[in-house]
Write a protein that holds these residues in place. Sequence first.
Motif, PDB file in Angstrom:
ATOM      1  N   ALA A 282       0.828  -1.211   0.000  1.00 21.89           N
ATOM      2  CA  ALA A 282       0.000   0.000   0.000  1.00 21.89           C
ATOM      3  C   ALA A 282       0.862   1.260   0.000  1.00 21.89           C
ATOM      4  CB  ALA A 282      -0.943  -0.002   1.189  1.00 21.89           C
ATOM      5  N   GLU A 283       1.957   1.242   0.748  1.00 18.63           N
ATOM      6  CA  GLU A 283       2.835   2.419   0.813  1.00 18.63           C
ATOM      7  C   GLU A 283       3.364   2.798  -0.562  1.00 18.63           C
ATOM      8  OE1 GLU A 283       5.905   1.308   3.557  1.00 18.63           O
ATOM      9  OE2 GLU A 283       4.502   1.164   5.241  1.00 18.63           O
ATOM     10  N   VAL A 284       3.853   1.812  -1.296  1.00 22.13           N
ATOM     11  CA  VAL A 284       4.412   2.072  -2.625  1.00 22.13           C
ATOM     12  C   VAL A 284       3.322   2.564  -3.568  1.00 22.13           C
ATOM     13  CG1 VAL A 284       5.474   0.992  -4.658  1.00 22.13           C
ATOM     14  CG2 VAL A 284       6.357   0.501  -2.363  1.00 22.13           C
ATOM     15  N   LEU A 285       2.177   1.901  -3.562  1.00 17.75           N
ATOM     16  CA  LEU A 285       1.091   2.310  -4.451  1.00 17.75           C
ATOM     17  C   LEU A 285       0.604   3.722  -4.120  1.00 17.75           C
ATOM     18  CD1 LEU A 285      -0.873  -1.052  -4.707  1.00 17.75           C
ATOM     19  CD2 LEU A 285       0.575   0.013  -6.466  1.00 17.75           C
ATOM     20  N   ARG A 286       0.494   4.025  -2.830  1.00 14.69           N
ATOM     21  CA  ARG A 286       0.077   5.384  -2.434  1.00 14.69           C
ATOM     22  C   ARG A 286       1.087   6.430  -2.893  1.00 14.69           C
ATOM     23  NH1 ARG A 286      -1.283   3.370   2.317  1.00 14.69           N
ATOM     24  NH2 ARG A 286       0.505   4.299   3.364  1.00 14.69           N
ATOM     25  N   ALA A 287       2.375   6.107  -2.795  1.00 16.83           N
ATOM     26  CA  ALA A 287       3.416   7.033  -3.248  1.00 16.83           C
ATOM     27  C   ALA A 287       3.293   7.316  -4.739  1.00 16.83           C
ATOM     28  CB  ALA A 287       4.805   6.471  -2.925  1.00 16.83           C
ATOM     29  N   GLU A 288       2.678   6.384  -5.459  1.00 16.34           N
ATOM     30  CA  GLU A 288       2.440   6.552  -6.898  1.00 16.34           C
ATOM     31  C   GLU A 288       1.045   7.123  -7.172  1.00 16.34           C
ATOM     32  OE1 GLU A 288       3.161   2.656  -8.474  1.00 16.34           O
ATOM     33  OE2 GLU A 288       5.275   2.716  -7.917  1.00 16.34           O
ATOM     34  N   ARG A 289       0.389   7.562  -6.124  1.00 19.86           N
ATOM     35  CA  ARG A 289      -0.928   8.217  -6.182  1.00 19.86           C
ATOM     36  C   ARG A 289      -2.108   7.282  -6.446  1.00 19.86           C
ATOM     37  NH1 ARG A 289       0.142  13.281  -4.812  1.00 19.86           N
ATOM     38  NH2 ARG A 289       1.922  14.290  -5.749  1.00 19.86           N
ATOM     39  N   TRP A 290      -1.917   5.990  -6.188  1.00 21.98           N
ATOM     40  CA  TRP A 290      -3.049   5.068  -6.202  1.00 21.98           C
ATOM     41  C   TRP A 290      -3.666   5.100  -4.806  1.00 21.98           C
ATOM     42  CZ3 TRP A 290      -4.221   3.835 -10.916  1.00 21.98           C
ATOM     43  CH2 TRP A 290      -3.231   3.623 -11.869  1.00 21.98           C
ATOM     44  N   ASP A 291      -4.941   4.823  -4.708  1.00 18.83           N
ATOM     45  CA  ASP A 291      -5.630   4.818  -3.411  1.00 18.83           C
ATOM     46  C   ASP A 291      -5.577   3.403  -2.843  1.00 18.83           C
ATOM     47  OD1 ASP A 291      -7.347   4.962  -1.233  1.00 18.83           O
ATOM     48  OD2 ASP A 291      -8.769   6.270  -2.261  1.00 18.83           O
ATOM     49  N   ALA A 292      -4.606   3.152  -1.985  1.00 21.87           N
ATOM     50  CA  ALA A 292      -4.399   1.823  -1.400  1.00 21.87           C
ATOM     51  C   ALA A 292      -4.184   1.970   0.096  1.00 21.87           C
ATOM     52  CB  ALA A 292      -3.207   1.136  -2.047  1.00 21.87           C
ATOM     53  N   PHE A 293      -4.828   1.099   0.854  1.00 28.67           N
ATOM     54  CA  PHE A 293      -4.743   1.139   2.305  1.00 28.67           C
ATOM     55  C   PHE A 293      -4.494  -0.272   2.814  1.00 28.67           C
ATOM     56  CE2 PHE A 293      -6.521   1.272   6.595  1.00 28.67           C
ATOM     57  CZ  PHE A 293      -5.865   2.388   7.089  1.00 28.67           C
ATOM     58  N   ALA A 294      -3.552  -0.423   3.739  1.00 25.40           N
ATOM     59  CA  ALA A 294      -3.188  -1.745   4.264  1.00 25.40           C
ATOM     60  C   ALA A 294      -3.857  -2.004   5.608  1.00 25.40           C
ATOM     61  CB  ALA A 294      -1.681  -1.848   4.420  1.00 25.40           C
TER      62      ALA A 294
END
Length: 121
Positions: free
Chosen positions: A16-28
């Motif tokens: 989730a951290e990596v995806l969020r850094a790429e501006r995807w909405d991901a939560f772990a």
Amino acid sequence: MSVRLLIDEMHSPRVAEVLRAERWDAFAVAADSSLRGRPDASLLEYATESGRVMVTENSGDFARLAALIVASGEDHCGIIITSRARYFRGSPAYPNNVIEALRRFLAAPPHEGTSWIWWLE
């Protein structure tokens, strides 16, 4: 279509951290003490209420829960199933392999609507 992900706790919160850094909405789930350890039904309910697609490798429980939801006339926001063999957490390729697969999914979601199940490749 913008997909929002809830990533089950068997997966590293780094996904989730990596995806969020790429501006995807991901939560772990693993990153939130109020969600860790919750029963699967509670997680799927939370995902649905928050408009998130559940990402899990627990195919048996989540497929059963999804069927019960649909049979009751309700919907869920979707479920992405990851394979234990393909995304083995003990592999040096993990978590980058699951991150890359989720990137591909998010860039071109194959589903619209609700109550679908997708096996991540």
